[in-house]
Design a protein around this motif. Sequence first.
Motif, PDB file in Angstrom:
ATOM      1  N   ASP A  33       0.803  -1.208   0.000  1.00 41.22           N
ATOM      2  CA  ASP A  33       0.000   0.000   0.000  1.00 41.22           C
ATOM      3  C   ASP A  33       0.844   1.269   0.000  1.00 41.22           C
ATOM      4  N   SER A  34       2.119   1.150   0.393  1.00 41.19           N
ATOM      5  CA  SER A  34       2.944   2.348   0.472  1.00 41.19           C
ATOM      6  C   SER A  34       3.311   2.838  -0.917  1.00 41.19           C
ATOM      7  N   PRO A  35       3.413   4.157  -1.118  1.00 47.31           N
ATOM      8  CA  PRO A  35       3.797   4.681  -2.423  1.00 47.31           C
ATOM      9  C   PRO A  35       5.232   4.297  -2.750  1.00 47.31           C
ATOM     10  N   LYS A  36       5.498   4.096  -4.046  1.00 50.04           N
ATOM     11  CA  LYS A  36       6.845   3.758  -4.502  1.00 50.04           C
ATOM     12  C   LYS A  36       7.727   4.995  -4.455  1.00 50.04           C
ATOM     13  N   VAL A  37       8.876   4.850  -3.809  1.00 50.87           N
ATOM     14  CA  VAL A  37       9.821   5.953  -3.718  1.00 50.87           C
ATOM     15  C   VAL A  37      11.170   5.468  -4.223  1.00 50.87           C
ATOM     16  N   GLU A  38      11.779   6.233  -5.128  1.00 54.99           N
ATOM     17  CA  GLU A  38      13.098   5.875  -5.629  1.00 54.99           C
ATOM     18  C   GLU A  38      14.132   6.195  -4.559  1.00 54.99           C
ATOM     19  N   VAL A  39      14.812   5.191  -4.083  1.00 56.55           N
ATOM     20  CA  VAL A  39      15.818   5.369  -3.049  1.00 56.55           C
ATOM     21  C   VAL A  39      17.135   4.799  -3.537  1.00 56.55           C
ATOM     22  N   LEU A  40      18.185   5.567  -3.344  1.00 58.31           N
ATOM     23  CA  LEU A  40      19.504   5.077  -3.726  1.00 58.31           C
ATOM     24  C   LEU A  40      19.895   3.901  -2.841  1.00 58.31           C
ATOM     25  N   SER A  41      20.553   2.910  -3.422  1.00 58.30           N
ATOM     26  CA  SER A  41      21.083   1.820  -2.623  1.00 58.30           C
ATOM     27  C   SER A  41      22.257   2.332  -1.802  1.00 58.30           C
ATOM     28  N   THR A  42      22.590   1.597  -0.766  1.00 60.52           N
ATOM     29  CA  THR A  42      23.736   1.990   0.058  1.00 60.52           C
ATOM     30  C   THR A  42      25.015   1.986  -0.760  1.00 60.52           C
ATOM     31  N   GLU A  43      25.124   1.042  -1.683  1.00 58.90           N
ATOM     32  CA  GLU A  43      26.304   1.006  -2.554  1.00 58.90           C
ATOM     33  C   GLU A  43      26.405   2.266  -3.399  1.00 58.90           C
ATOM     34  N   GLU A  44      25.252   2.739  -3.922  1.00 62.94           N
ATOM     35  CA  GLU A  44      25.249   3.970  -4.725  1.00 62.94           C
ATOM     36  C   GLU A  44      25.607   5.184  -3.873  1.00 62.94           C
ATOM     37  N   VAL A  45      25.116   5.184  -2.623  1.00 66.60           N
ATOM     38  CA  VAL A  45      25.458   6.284  -1.722  1.00 66.60           C
ATOM     39  C   VAL A  45      26.956   6.290  -1.446  1.00 66.60           C
ATOM     40  N   THR A  61      24.157  13.553  -1.646  1.00 69.17           N
ATOM     41  CA  THR A  61      22.697  13.529  -1.518  1.00 69.17           C
ATOM     42  C   THR A  61      22.236  13.865  -0.104  1.00 69.17           C
ATOM     43  N   GLY A  62      23.186  13.933   0.819  1.00 60.94           N
ATOM     44  CA  GLY A  62      22.841  14.181   2.214  1.00 60.94           C
ATOM     45  C   GLY A  62      22.658  12.908   3.015  1.00 60.94           C
ATOM     46  N   ASP A  63      22.793  11.747   2.360  1.00 61.54           N
ATOM     47  CA  ASP A  63      22.697  10.477   3.075  1.00 61.54           C
ATOM     48  C   ASP A  63      23.945  10.257   3.914  1.00 61.54           C
ATOM     49  N   VAL A  64      23.748   9.721   5.104  1.00 60.28           N
ATOM     50  CA  VAL A  64      24.847   9.467   6.036  1.00 60.28           C
ATOM     51  C   VAL A  64      24.988   7.962   6.221  1.00 60.28           C
ATOM     52  N   VAL A  65      26.187   7.455   6.040  1.00 58.93           N
ATOM     53  CA  VAL A  65      26.479   6.044   6.300  1.00 58.93           C
ATOM     54  C   VAL A  65      27.338   5.973   7.554  1.00 58.93           C
ATOM     55  N   ILE A  66      26.847   5.270   8.565  1.00 61.93           N
ATOM     56  CA  ILE A  66      27.575   5.126   9.825  1.00 61.93           C
ATOM     57  C   ILE A  66      27.983   3.665   9.985  1.00 61.93           C
ATOM     58  N   TYR A  67      29.254   3.475  10.273  1.00 61.57           N
ATOM     59  CA  TYR A  67      29.791   2.131  10.443  1.00 61.57           C
ATOM     60  C   TYR A  67      29.760   1.748  11.916  1.00 61.57           C
ATOM     61  N   SER A  68      29.264   0.556  12.190  1.00 61.27           N
ATOM     62  CA  SER A  68      29.249   0.033  13.562  1.00 61.27           C
ATOM     63  C   SER A  68      30.328  -1.037  13.653  1.00 61.27           C
ATOM     64  N   PRO A  69      31.392  -0.794  14.394  1.00 64.99           N
ATOM     65  CA  PRO A  69      32.531  -1.709  14.355  1.00 64.99           C
ATOM     66  C   PRO A  69      32.366  -2.989  15.154  1.00 64.99           C
ATOM     67  N   ALA A  91      22.338  14.578  12.814  1.00 68.15           N
ATOM     68  CA  ALA A  91      21.855  14.035  11.548  1.00 68.15           C
ATOM     69  C   ALA A  91      20.351  13.799  11.602  1.00 68.15           C
ATOM     70  N   ASP A  92      19.777  13.648  10.425  1.00 69.25           N
ATOM     71  CA  ASP A  92      18.403  13.198  10.288  1.00 69.25           C
ATOM     72  C   ASP A  92      18.448  11.676  10.303  1.00 69.25           C
ATOM     73  N   TRP A  93      17.934  11.058  11.376  1.00 70.33           N
ATOM     74  CA  TRP A  93      18.033   9.601  11.501  1.00 70.33           C
ATOM     75  C   TRP A  93      17.407   8.887  10.310  1.00 70.33           C
ATOM     76  N   GLU A  94      16.420   9.492   9.689  1.00 74.80           N
ATOM     77  CA  GLU A  94      15.777   8.865   8.540  1.00 74.80           C
ATOM     78  C   GLU A  94      16.715   8.783   7.336  1.00 74.80           C
ATOM     79  N   LYS A  95      17.786   9.563   7.357  1.00 73.11           N
ATOM     80  CA  LYS A  95      18.740   9.538   6.240  1.00 73.11           C
ATOM     81  C   LYS A  95      20.038   8.829   6.623  1.00 73.11           C
ATOM     82  N   VAL A  96      19.995   8.087   7.724  1.00 78.06           N
ATOM     83  CA  VAL A  96      21.184   7.359   8.172  1.00 78.06           C
ATOM     84  C   VAL A  96      21.109   5.910   7.705  1.00 78.06           C
ATOM     85  N   ARG A  97      22.187   5.430   7.082  1.00 76.58           N
ATOM     86  CA  ARG A  97      22.345   4.016   6.762  1.00 76.58           C
ATOM     87  C   ARG A  97      23.389   3.453   7.728  1.00 76.58           C
ATOM     88  N   VAL A  98      23.184   2.223   8.153  1.00 80.21           N
ATOM     89  CA  VAL A  98      24.124   1.608   9.092  1.00 80.21           C
ATOM     90  C   VAL A  98      24.739   0.376   8.450  1.00 80.21           C
TER      91      VAL A  98
END
Length: 720
Positions: A33-45, A61-69, A91-98
């Motif tokens: 039911d959710s609308p389709k949204v084009e989102v970059l893959s983490t690899e593309e980011v 793009t403003g996306d943040v990738v945080i590494y958890s060691p 950061a905007d947590w919604e734009k954080v990739r882990v």
Amino acid sequence: MRSLTKTTRRDFLKIAGTSAGGLFIGFNMFGCDSPKVEVLSTEEVLAQAKNFNSYLSISPTGDVVIYSPNPELGQNIKTSFPMVVAEELDADWEKVRVLQAHLDTEKYDRQLTGGSGAMPHSWERLRKAGATAKFVLVAAAAKVWNVPAEEITVDQGIISHKGSGKSGHFGEFVAEAASISAPEDVKLKEKKDFKIIGTAVKNVDAKDMYTGKPLFGLDFQREGMLHAMVQRAPFGMKIKSVDENAARGVSGVKDVVVFGNSVAVVSDKTWPLLKAKKLLKISYEPDGKVESSSDHDEIFRELIANGKAEERRRDGNVDQAFSQAAQVVTAEYQCPFLAHSPMEPENFFAHVKGDKCELIGPTQTPDRARQTAAGILGIPAENVSVEITRLGGGFGRRLRADFVEEAVHISKAMNAPVKVIWDREDELTGGAYRPAVRYRFEAALDQSGTMIGYKLRGVGMNAGNSTREHNFPSGAVDNLLIESVNYESSITTNAWRAPITNFLAYAEQSFLDEVALAAGKDPVDFRLELLNRAKSNPVGELGYDVDRMIGVVKAAAEKSNWGKSPTVKQGFSVYYSHRSYVAQVADIEMENGTPTLKKITAVTDCGMVINPTGANHQVRGGIVDGMGHAMFTNLTFDNGVPKQKNFDSYRLIRMKEVPEIETHFLDTGFDPTGLGEPALPPTGGAIANAIFAATGRRLRSQPFIEQNEFSDIKLDIRRA
């Protein structure tokens, strides 16, 4: 005080699938039911991103990738670590990739999970990583806009200058930030200004786990990879001869490899291995001591009475205190060996390629995996790469590297990439277990019921020091003696969730209840009396914070309505371990003549709570784990071989047996301390003390269901 209250069995079922993270209610993740949204893959980011430091990268793009060691095994570290970085970054947590970081000893100085030490160790490092990145981004924006950096604010990934009305997201300043040097020291936020820390954040892997994405070591596959299963020798035995002909005859078996004291069967599929391993004909001969549980019982009896002990602590004149005592209370407590039994059995991938080696799999100690492989192969450690998968549980078992050794040996012998897989029976029979321990306690009371003397003698099997000599009640008793005896057993042992304290807490807290009863005092009042004595006139070294312990004791008594209901029989327990304090109260009510465990109330002081959702799960999980093993679980041996080989005989707690659990957290202003383990140790004592209050039966050994004192108690631990 922060409270997360009243978890029913049904609630527990809802969250069990994400026991280290988010709670999904009324949400169909499989719906469309959710609308389709084009989102970059983490690899593309990542392809566009700039590395700001070891912990984070930011893309245009403003996306943040945080590494958890640190390895993620259900303690929520892969979520809480990035939360701390994102907090200081604003950061905007919604734009954080882990992403799970690979082993890199140059970037990360404690890349392991164990001892509930990850967050206490990394707290300031993580904050500085986020604050440093924010500093250079703000400096870049100030340069682009030609305004003072002091006039710039950052909120949810947006950098703003109020005076000029200019604003932009992080990504717009990445290129300029690349030319700015980061300072050695940066200003960190005041805790009152936190916006992400302290909020309920769902597990970053939750959706992938629910949808079956390949996260765990068992999920890992690679084209051309071989599979192996290993038959290991009984404890105290070595291989005498191997007849591998029948195993080699199984269709699909590629080879049989003998190394060390083990025999591996190898195939390109797993099914042939299950059959082939059973067809191995291996004869063994003794290689040292071959032990059975009956031997252990006799060893305990002898060593607790006459064993040469190491004196761990002595305060005052113990002999005089006991000789002058009006009353002496003595009791012995014993626990069995236990397996770790994570839901994901051991497994690991290794590919030996000349003077290099690639390792992939679930490990709590990735650098130990690297060093182990390097040692076997005789190559530099830097020639070994380690990729960490998510762990399907560990509880200390994956601190070892025996499964890594097996994968490396077999890969080298086969000259091919190999994945070693343990089945459940391997996990239970070929493991490294919680040490079996026996304790003898003695307490001397004067005429007024004051404890004037205390003795503890611990005997452990491969336990090292089976005491914690600076823990409560040390420091609260004028005359005290703590001794430890270690027996070197052929049964391999290992750190097991909350090492030593997982049973010591139960024994100490049960014994203190016995002493309180002999003194004619309320169990809570008796503990507070001791703690107040330690606060006003401490004796020797204190290994705990008296005020923090008093705080959880009083809060637990208040939240549980201690002693206020004539129909509720209660048991109390409090313990300090892994830098944190947990007090628990178990409630038992009589229903149709049957004692029924209705509820456990827990109050925890673990310093600042990073993620209330994860913290609640950790406390709840520790209580369930502590209860299950105290009540049901036992591992016994016959001639070096465990009798319990699978879950049909190795009894674990079941979901229907989980009582209501009510959790509370004290906000005492301290930085975060450990939380993966501290809730487990007090649980057994709280339940045992409640059983005594309800039935008059004192349980001094685990598991409870196997004790004579429990045989005619019909404790109902089922809930509707």
